[in-house]
Design an enzyme around this catalytic site. Structure first.
Site, PDB file in Angstrom:
ATOM      1  N   LYS B  27       0.826  -1.203   0.000  1.00 26.13           N
ATOM      2  CA  LYS B  27       0.000   0.000   0.000  1.00 26.13           C
ATOM      3  C   LYS B  27       0.864   1.258   0.000  1.00 26.13           C
ATOM      4  CE  LYS B  27      -3.793   0.240   2.605  1.00 26.13           C
ATOM      5  NZ  LYS B  27      -4.914   0.711   1.763  1.00 26.13           N
ATOM      6  N   ARG B  97      -3.189   2.667   8.807  1.00 26.54           N
ATOM      7  CA  ARG B  97      -3.457   1.352   8.200  1.00 26.54           C
ATOM      8  C   ARG B  97      -2.183   0.520   8.106  1.00 26.54           C
ATOM      9  NH1 ARG B  97      -8.369   2.286   4.469  1.00 26.54           N
ATOM     10  NH2 ARG B  97      -8.408   4.556   4.348  1.00 26.54           N
ATOM     11  N   GLY B 106      -7.806  -7.880   5.503  1.00 28.93           N
ATOM     12  CA  GLY B 106      -8.622  -8.078   6.700  1.00 28.93           C
ATOM     13  C   GLY B 106      -7.901  -8.728   7.859  1.00 28.93           C
ATOM     14  N   MET B 108      -5.049  -7.634   9.441  1.00 28.80           N
ATOM     15  CA  MET B 108      -4.461  -6.729  10.439  1.00 28.80           C
ATOM     16  C   MET B 108      -5.398  -5.540  10.695  1.00 28.80           C
ATOM     17  SD  MET B 108      -0.412  -6.960   9.589  1.00 28.80           S
ATOM     18  CE  MET B 108      -0.583  -6.725   7.836  1.00 28.80           C
ATOM     19  N   ARG B 347      -4.548  -0.735  -7.754  1.00 29.10           N
ATOM     20  CA  ARG B 347      -3.890  -2.049  -7.719  1.00 29.10           C
ATOM     21  C   ARG B 347      -4.316  -2.806  -8.960  1.00 29.10           C
ATOM     22  NH1 ARG B 347      -7.479  -4.435  -2.675  1.00 29.10           N
ATOM     23  NH2 ARG B 347      -9.467  -4.182  -3.717  1.00 29.10           N
ATOM     24  N   HIS B 470     -14.467 -42.578 -12.725  1.00 28.67           N
ATOM     25  CA  HIS B 470     -14.758 -42.896 -14.121  1.00 28.67           C
ATOM     26  C   HIS B 470     -15.511 -41.752 -14.792  1.00 28.67           C
ATOM     27  CE1 HIS B 470     -17.140 -44.683 -17.430  1.00 28.67           C
ATOM     28  NE2 HIS B 470     -16.032 -45.360 -17.643  1.00 28.67           N
ATOM     29  N   SER B 794       5.983 -43.942 -20.697  1.00 28.74           N
ATOM     30  CA  SER B 794       4.926 -42.965 -20.492  1.00 28.74           C
ATOM     31  C   SER B 794       4.430 -43.134 -19.064  1.00 28.74           C
ATOM     32  CB  SER B 794       3.799 -43.203 -21.498  1.00 28.74           C
ATOM     33  OG  SER B 794       2.756 -42.291 -21.250  1.00 28.74           O
ATOM     34  N   CYS B 861       1.029 -39.549 -19.363  1.00 25.38           N
ATOM     35  CA  CYS B 861      -0.313 -39.652 -19.931  1.00 25.38           C
ATOM     36  C   CYS B 861      -1.370 -39.777 -18.852  1.00 25.38           C
ATOM     37  CB  CYS B 861      -0.398 -40.818 -20.916  1.00 25.38           C
ATOM     38  SG  CYS B 861      -0.132 -42.410 -20.151  1.00 25.38           S
ATOM     39  N   TYR B 881       7.146 -34.955 -23.628  1.00 27.05           N
ATOM     40  CA  TYR B 881       5.796 -34.445 -23.874  1.00 27.05           C
ATOM     41  C   TYR B 881       4.881 -34.741 -22.702  1.00 27.05           C
ATOM     42  CZ  TYR B 881       4.461 -39.262 -24.835  1.00 27.05           C
ATOM     43  OH  TYR B 881       4.209 -40.595 -24.713  1.00 27.05           O
TER      44      TYR B 881
END
Lengths: 904, 904
Positions: B27, B97, B106, B108, B347, B470, B794, B861, B881
């Protein structure tokens, strides 16, 4: 100087000796050694294994200087025997045999009686005055040579041996039944017919020149190193193809030339009992194969002392000399030719487990070998024979002869048992306890509900399941004789009978099972109790009256002197603990608390806990269980005073404790006062697709912390109470089935809170540890983290093998036999720890757990803890202890000692 | 010079900037940065995080030189605002703050309106001519300060807030309902009563000196760094306790002092669609919390252009300046106090997936960021929003408002679907295909027999099963919207309905499911198709008419430019392959051949094969299957021409294909012409205790080689035949579930023989590979050996996770939710690859496999192949891959690109 390819032995002096096994092969080296010892051995010479290697390296050509060396040695042999190769007046005959570094029985070729042809056979006939003997020898030689060297063999597996076909035809023509009825002329004709068949089928003339015969035989023996079955045998036994075989050419001697001839085999000590007396058999006027073939009944060797006293004395001297020289019991073959004794072979004799232990201990006490050598002379598994009842040898042989052997299963629990058949646990218990019957419990498979029946039975026989099925695991732990997975049994619970083919065995009939071999016999066979058990467990025999016990005790004492690995036991009950201590257990490595849940009425409380719908309901039921579990633990702590006791928290999925058929569920609903439909729905909801990988182990204690709390409270209250009575409890709380550090941390936190409470309530200190099973691959893979919150690891290699291989042992019988047969697995990983894969996890976890916590105590409590090769592995990777069922404790002690000795 | 502990910002110049986040907190750094940009920010100063660190290091003492620095900066602040702290005539009020390095919303403490006391409030009242505003501010301040600084808080969780209690009492006494009905006098009384309560309950006098107030607030904010929830939040988010928080003291500005005041929030672009227009809301004469609280309905920001044209113009300029400066869409808060605009915060704005992609691509095209930055600006999983149908936003909100949200399950297949309920596959198929209805298939759980019904449905909803059940696996692969494990559903197949509480949904009723969130709504909700799908798959839209498609296409193009990992797909059917290629798949990583077994009539032949009692019977049935399987493969090879296709041999246990109820078994018995009892016995004998670890995978092909032979023949004949038609097939035969090299070697030998035969028969060459799944821990542990006989690996990470964790995913719902909640597992290992444990096996096997065979192709896979963090792991350990279901291919491409960029 040219390279030496051939080594002579004979006339009390050899060029080789027993150390030269790699060069001369086992047979050649031993013949040389015996010769050097002054033992009368038919002289001969050995063509070295190097020739074999050269032969194959150079496209099946011999070294150039081999032939002159063979000829030179043949000359020496003729001199030694006073006979001449190919001389009709006094022919030298030789045998040509293979001989590799290690014995490969029957795999390679042999030719006997080599040197015979028409002329020398005629000479032999005259010389011996026994033409039939001479021509029978000739017939055998041509047949053997024709097969082995010239290759006249059946063309396919349906064809009978071509030589046998000719003999059969001849006997038919003569109208006779037996080979012995063939006359000398018949034999002459056979020789001619054999030769003609060889010529016709192979194109070869049968060689009449003995030298040509000799080279043919040498070539055939070298060639047989690479025949298919020899290659296969080497592969199976892990023998290198590069070793090669030697060829032994040795003068023939004959035990069948008259009544001053004989042949026999003998052991220098009794191979069955190990007792120190000369044991063997012989036959007068016979050949070696007659003793083996069993056509004539041989006489005990002792009778030789009367019939041939001088020979016997000479043999007994040699027996003594050989044993002293080889420092072990020997198995010898001998032949007496015309009053002269010839030793044909000596080798370390095979023996039973009994004998192995007896001989090893006796040899130490006779000052022949060291204790360390004795320890290495036995197989740890052979100890079973000293611990378990066995069948009386004669009774068993009779049962076999009479065809009572009806099936074969897996030998899951060693020993022999004979008893009446019962098909359920209740009946078995009643018969055993009320009517004092010997009982064999026969089941398709067993489950935890059968435990009391199993405890009451002498033996357990199941149709399904493998070596680590419930029946096998629990049976072994109880020390029961156990045969499992006997698929041939057709069990019909309704009819209370089982059948195997035509044989039907009903309830109450006798059956006998051999847990060493898996054999199942209909009817009763006499059994013999173990002396060790009688002394140690039953205390019905005094040690001084028990020579077998003496053997056991000595060996165990020596084992304990050298082993470095601790040995604990897996036991759930005080009586099992007592047995284990008698067998030398140094603590408990695994107590399965769930086994206690089936006792007496507590199963009802267990079930009430499981079907409770909230924590309050569970706590109510757990409160009922608390005093019962505490009582269990007190019993154990008292027996195990001063020794560590690892207690595993609840492990199996809860549905294992629930009834599964309608009647039982209705009964439970009534007992608990709940609606049947509702209860049934709860039970159904607890079913799992893969219970092995389901809601069990610490997953129970983490979702229902109150279960862990009750068990830990029971453990610690029990410890405090027995301590007040003067005992010294050492509880080690073990959390099962973790796969992450966090799971253990949470269980530890739950346990620690209860421990602190109980110790404060009792205002006392009790030493305790909190650790975990490592039985899930991920736990092993993250062992460095897990060790942050563990005082000890105990490898549960059963489950680690199941998960690591992805194999459910309960389902593995569908493919495991095939896999073992085809070599897809080297061995059953549930029997021997798979060192290459699962062992990697064990070693990794041990190493990395100790990196985090150097004083981490590490053990193994899977079934592998009592298996010798696995015990050795545990020693090698530096575990603190192995744990196994009580009856395997001595085996583990011995295996641990061997491991330590091998490691030196 | 003393150390600098305080940084000032205001009047267009700051001592700090956006780079000083660690020192000033997020901040503070941003307020400084905005100030530097010339954006009007209420001035103030930031006490650095170093003070926090010192504070805790020195037993909660501030550095000695802090006080003078604070006083000095307060002076500067007074100068900047032209107001004086504590001056009744023109009082300066400040907010105090927290502000840590990263946002901890929220967690602190905050104090507003600090500086008020009786005198300054009175001054405020006069200055603003608005006494009620002044005293309401005072009341709020005392309440907030009393709570945060002086600690007047409820003593236990059942007590209501003590200040609220006083207010309630006051309203009761006044007989009013709303806070706004309280008069100025009421507010004055409340302030007094608050102070009295504080004194009574805490012993503290409320400080009237503003400096004392300020130090109290600063201390409270630093103290809140170590309150329990902040510590917990840091632990959960992996933030270090050492960071500390900064404290921002900033002049208060008020949007509620009259009609020349306003407050609002705005986004520099549309956060829902990403379109480039100013988007936000404001309220005239209001405070920020009024916008958030939703008591008054705010007006769209566009209306400000008419109502406050100058302010709007100023705001729009700032919007442009901030976006250019921060190079991303911003979320801003602003207040207009008496005609002057103040920016309170900026922000990076949160946004939907749609917007994230649109904005990232637009910013590249506007020249603001690079392609690489754009790739890193999005979450791969957000792509789902571009690919799947979504609910119309307004319709969904209406459904929620009207209470149609009835349950929540697991979001297993992304997208939104609305359709008529059917409870079995047949009905679903009929409704969809014959009556063209939109169908939601609702099942307890699905099985392979439901596949055609699943294919016909828009969405799938199940009561059981997890993210890798499944239904989830197959549903995702088909691209279906899928919500699983929705335990609240009470499904009654017999009545053809399900209920949730009172709500009953019958067959044919509408239900709507949200596969992004797992929400289930009764009734119909409007859905909106994905433009990407319309362009790529349905081809019903032209690319140039599809801005969302443009965004997708650009991002994918950039991803492909940087990624190094290949991306394949898991697909069993030609249409799935077509989709996958449209999504950019470069090959097939996994074809599950067993899915083909359920099509049409072939299940009968499959069952015939399974129940056959010998090899001949099996071969007969397999011969029927051969042409069908070949047809399947031809279809796939044609679509995938030129690309590698990994085809896995039969994997599931055979009993999965068998009927299990009596009627079906009778039917099968009739079809096959065998006895029912006999068939039933065979089916029973195939049941398994733990099918996951049973007779499946290569264990089938090794015990029944004829199955492998048929499948390999089908693959290779298909390859030959399509090659003759001009296609370019690249089959890769994959052996499942090996645990030893020998198992693979045997399958390889069986396959090689058939391959050689088929190629010879067709007299042609086809490139092919033979490799294996690594899905069993032991296969990974012995990967060096396995690679001797594998062309590729694989990783089947689904099964590897099941075995590695010892968890059956089908049974895990009994403890997994609890485990995730309690942090026993960091995340569900079936969703994200567990890098710490299972990943170790994957990395180890990759490394050691390549030691044996450097050119070993290695992929993954399992379902993890489409999960971004897992894809990154695969990149990092150097796999070739990843392979995933067709609809996740774009996600994998993007995740692979991000991994490559992170790796640079």
């Amino acid at each position: 100087m040219s390279h030496k390819w051939v080594y002579f032995f004979g006339k009390g002096k050899s060029e080789g000796n027993a150390q030269m096994v790699n060069l001369l092969g086992g047979k050649g080296a031993n013949l040389a050694e015996m010769t050097n010892l002054g033992v009368p051995v038919p002289p001969g010479f050995t063509i070295t294994t190097e020739v074999c290697t050269e032969f194959y390296k150079n496209n099946r050509q011999y070294p150039a200087d081999l032939a002159p060396q063979v000829e030179e040695n043949l000359k020496k042999l003729e001199d030694a025997m006073g006979k001449t190769f190919g001389d009709p007046s006094n022919p030298l005959l030789v045998s040509v045999r293979s001989g590799a570094r290690k014995s490969m029985p029957g795999m390679m070729d042999t030719v006997l009686n080599l040197g015979l042809n028409d002329e020398t056979t005629d000479g032999m006939a005259k010389l011996t005055g026994n033409p039939r003997f001479a021509y029978d020898s000739y017939r055998r030689f041509v047949q053997m040579y024709g097969d082995v060297v010239l290759g006249l063999q059946p063309e396919n597996k349906d064809e009978i041996d071509p030589f046998e076909a000719i003999i059969e035809k001849k006997k038919e023509a003569r109208g006779i039944q037996l080979d012995t009825e063939l006359t000398t002329d018949d034999l002459k004709e056979l020789v001619a017919e054999f030769k003609a068949a060889i010529k016709e089928r192979t194109g070869h003339d049968f060689p009449t020149d003995p030298m040509e015969q000799l080279w043919g035989a040498i070539g055939a023996v070298f060639g047989s190193w690479n025949n298919e079955r020899a290659i296969q045998y080497r592969k199976m036994n892990g023998f290198s193809d590069d070793w090669g075989t030697a060829v032994n050419v040795q003068a023939m001697v004959f035990g069948n030339m008259g009544d001053d001839c004989a042949t026999g085999v003998a052991f220098t000590r009794d191979p069955a009992t190990g007792e120190k007396h000369f044991y063997g058999e012989f036959l007068v006027n016979a050949q070696g194969e007659d003793v083996v073939a069993g056509i004539r009944t041989p006489q005990p060797i002792a009778q030789m002392a009367e019939m041939m006293p001088e020979i016997y004395q000479q043999l007994d001297d040699i027996r003594d000399r050989l044993e002293k020289h080889y420092r072990d019991m020997q198995d010898v073959e001998f032949t007496v030719e015309k009053g002269k004794l010839w030793m044909l072979q000596t080798r370390v004799g095979k023996r039973t487990g009994f004998a192995a232990f007896r001989i090893a201990v006796d040899l130490v006490e006779e000052g022949m070998i060291t204790k360390e050598e004795a320890l290495m002379r036995v197989e740890p598994d052979q100890l079973n024979q000293l611990l378990q009842p066995v069948f009386d040898f004669d009774s068993k042989r009779l049962a076999e002869t009479e065809g009572h052997l009806i099936a074969k299963g897996l030998p899951a629990g060693p020993g022999a048992a004979s008893g009446k058949i019962y098909f359920n646990a209740e009946d078995a218990e009643e018969a055993a306890l009320k009517r004092n019957e010997a009982v064999i419990l026969v089941r398709l498979e067993t489950s935890p509900e059968d435990i009391r029946g199993m405890a009451a039975a002498k033996g357990i026989l199941t149709a399904r399941g493998g070596m680590t099925s419930h029946a096998a695991l629990v049976g072994r732990q109880m020390g029961k004789v156990c045969v499992v997975g006997c698929g041939a049994l057709n069990i019909d619970y309704t009819k209370r009978q089982f059948s195997v083919g035509d044989v039907v065995c009903k309830e109450g009939d006798y059956v006998s099972i051999d847990g060493f071999t898996g054999e199942v016999f209909a009817g009763q066979i006499q059994t013999k109790d173990s002396e060790v058990i009688e002394v140690l467990i039953q205390k019905s025999l005094k040690p001084e009256d028990a020579p077998v016990y003496h053997t056991y005790e000595k060996m165990m004492q020596w084992a304990d002197e050298v082993r470095k690995l601790g040995v604990r036991t897996n036991a759930d009950q005080p009586d099992q603990c007592e047995n284990a201590i008698a067998f030398g257990a140094e603590g408990i490595g695994l107590t399965r608390t769930e086994h206690m849940f089936f006792e007496g009425d507590r199963i009802t409380a267990v079930r009430e806990m499981i079907v409770a719908e909230d924590e309050a309901g569970r706590r109510k039921a757990l409160n009922k269980l608390l005093p019962m579990q505490k009582g269990d633990f007190k019993g154990i702590f008292k027996v195990m005073t001063g020794k560590p006791c690892t207690i595993r928290l609840l492990d199996p999925p809860l549905h294992e404790f629930l009834p599964h058929n309608e009647a039982e569920i209705k009964e439970l609903a009534a007992t608990l006062g709940v609606d049947f439909e509702h209860l049934n729905a709860i039970i159904t909801s607890l079913e799992e697709s893969n219970p092995m990988l389901g809601h069990r182990g610490c997953r129970l204690g983490n979702t229902y912390p109150e279960i862990t709390e009750m068990q830990v409270r029971a453990i610690m209250e029990a410890a405090c109470e027995v301590k007040k009575e003067g005992f010294d409890p050492h509880p080690e709380i073990m959390v099962p089935l973790i796969s992450s550090k966090e799971e253990l941390a949470m269980q530890r936190q739950i346990a620690q809170k209860v421990i602190d409470e109980v110790l404060a309530e009792n205002d006392m200190e009790v030493p305790y540890l909190i650790g975990t099973m490592i039985e899930i691959p991920r736990a092993a893979l993250t062992a460095d983290e897990v060790a942050e919150v563990a005082d000890f690891f105990s490898f549960g290699t059963n489950d680690l093998t199941q998960t690591g291989f992805g194999i459910s042992r309960d389902d593995s019988n569908k493919f495991m036999p095939h896999y073992l047969e085809k070599g897809l697995f080297e061995h059953d990983p549930f029997q021997k720890l798979d060192q290459k894969g699962i062992g990697k996890l064990v070693a990794w976890a041990t190493e990395n757990g100790r990196k985090t916590r150097p004083d981490l105590k590490v053990g193994i409590c899977g079934e592998h803890g009592g298996e010798p090769s696995s015990v050795e592995f545990c020693h090698r990777i530096g575990l603190n202890y192995v744990s196994c069922s009580p009856f395997r404790v001595p085996i583990a002690r011995l295996a641990a000692a061997q491991a330590a000795l091998r490691d030196n």
